[in-house]
Write a protein that holds these residues in place. Sequence first.
Motif, PDB file in Angstrom:
ATOM      1  N   LEU A  28     -13.394  27.147   6.363  1.00 50.99           N
ATOM      2  CA  LEU A  28     -14.265  28.045   5.607  1.00 50.99           C
ATOM      3  C   LEU A  28     -14.353  27.691   4.134  1.00 50.99           C
ATOM      4  O   LEU A  28     -15.339  28.017   3.471  1.00 50.99           O
ATOM      5  CB  LEU A  28     -13.789  29.494   5.768  1.00 50.99           C
ATOM      6  N   GLN A  43     -10.307  34.029   1.999  1.00 52.48           N
ATOM      7  CA  GLN A  43     -10.663  33.421   3.275  1.00 52.48           C
ATOM      8  C   GLN A  43      -9.489  33.442   4.251  1.00 52.48           C
ATOM      9  O   GLN A  43      -9.685  33.585   5.460  1.00 52.48           O
ATOM     10  CB  GLN A  43     -11.152  31.987   3.071  1.00 52.48           C
ATOM     11  N   SER A  47      -9.553  35.205   7.831  1.00 54.61           N
ATOM     12  CA  SER A  47      -9.157  34.518   9.065  1.00 54.61           C
ATOM     13  C   SER A  47      -8.072  35.277   9.812  1.00 54.61           C
ATOM     14  O   SER A  47      -8.099  35.371  11.044  1.00 54.61           O
ATOM     15  CB  SER A  47      -8.678  33.095   8.744  1.00 54.61           C
ATOM     16  N   THR A  50      -9.655  38.246  11.658  1.00 51.43           N
ATOM     17  CA  THR A  50     -10.673  37.959  12.672  1.00 51.43           C
ATOM     18  C   THR A  50     -10.166  36.968  13.706  1.00 51.43           C
ATOM     19  O   THR A  50      -9.906  37.323  14.852  1.00 51.43           O
ATOM     20  CB  THR A  50     -11.951  37.428  12.008  1.00 51.43           C
ATOM     21  N   LEU A 147     -17.762  37.502  11.099  1.00 46.32           N
ATOM     22  CA  LEU A 147     -16.883  36.491  11.696  1.00 46.32           C
ATOM     23  C   LEU A 147     -16.158  37.061  12.910  1.00 46.32           C
ATOM     24  O   LEU A 147     -15.947  36.357  13.899  1.00 46.32           O
ATOM     25  CB  LEU A 147     -15.875  35.974  10.668  1.00 46.32           C
ATOM     26  N   THR A 150     -18.647  36.909  15.822  1.00 50.69           N
ATOM     27  CA  THR A 150     -18.922  35.529  16.228  1.00 50.69           C
ATOM     28  C   THR A 150     -17.735  34.898  16.935  1.00 50.69           C
ATOM     29  O   THR A 150     -17.875  34.307  18.012  1.00 50.69           O
ATOM     30  CB  THR A 150     -19.307  34.675  15.013  1.00 50.69           C
ATOM     31  N   LEU A 199     -20.978  31.059  11.252  1.00 47.18           N
ATOM     32  CA  LEU A 199     -19.525  31.004  11.193  1.00 47.18           C
ATOM     33  C   LEU A 199     -19.052  30.903   9.758  1.00 47.18           C
ATOM     34  O   LEU A 199     -18.005  31.392   9.403  1.00 47.18           O
ATOM     35  CB  LEU A 199     -19.027  29.798  12.004  1.00 47.18           C
TER      36      LEU A 199
END
Length: 200
Positions: A28, A43, A47, A50, A147, A150, A199
């Motif tokens: 990312l 980020q 992460s 998610t 995210l 997805t 993404l």
Amino acid sequence: MNLRFSTRELFDLGAAWVALSVAFTILLVRPIWAFEVPVVVQQFGLSLLTVGVAFLLHELAHKVAAIRFGKVAEFRADYGMLFVAIMGAMIGFLFAAPGAVYHQGRSTVRENGLIALAGPVTNLVLAAVFAPLAVLGSGFPGAVGQLGVTINLFLAAFNMIPWGPLDGKTVIGWSKPVFVAVFVPSAALAVWAFLNLGLF
């Protein structure tokens, strides 16, 4: 139901959760050598909430289902594949196979099918949970929602592929109608999410 975790299992779950989150953070934050600390921290948090949650609950669903059928089940991380995931992310490609829940005990084809199905179905439920944030949220909450939707739809579809050690092979071996009923909408929704939510 007696849901217990050994010390090694908890360590493996935590290590896989963190390693996958690191790998997705690298993906990312591009380029990784030009990062800024606040961006990386954000980020990484994204992460964890998610990708990490999607993976963790997918594996726990397998464990819970196996235990409900009277089996002994534990998650084991694949540290070699976790290393590959991080190294691959550095060159812009991620293949994540962090480990698996291994279970012992006698079971029918149907029970094995349901144990395998539990992971992808959990990801579909999680996608629905993240959906309101994706639609209504903005800023960081909105990014978590997008995210989350997805990655969970992708994990559901990917794991339902009827190949190798993936869940889909076990499910289709038990019931082709159930396989089709889960795989087809999962794949269609995953494609929609990548095209409309993305993404990155």
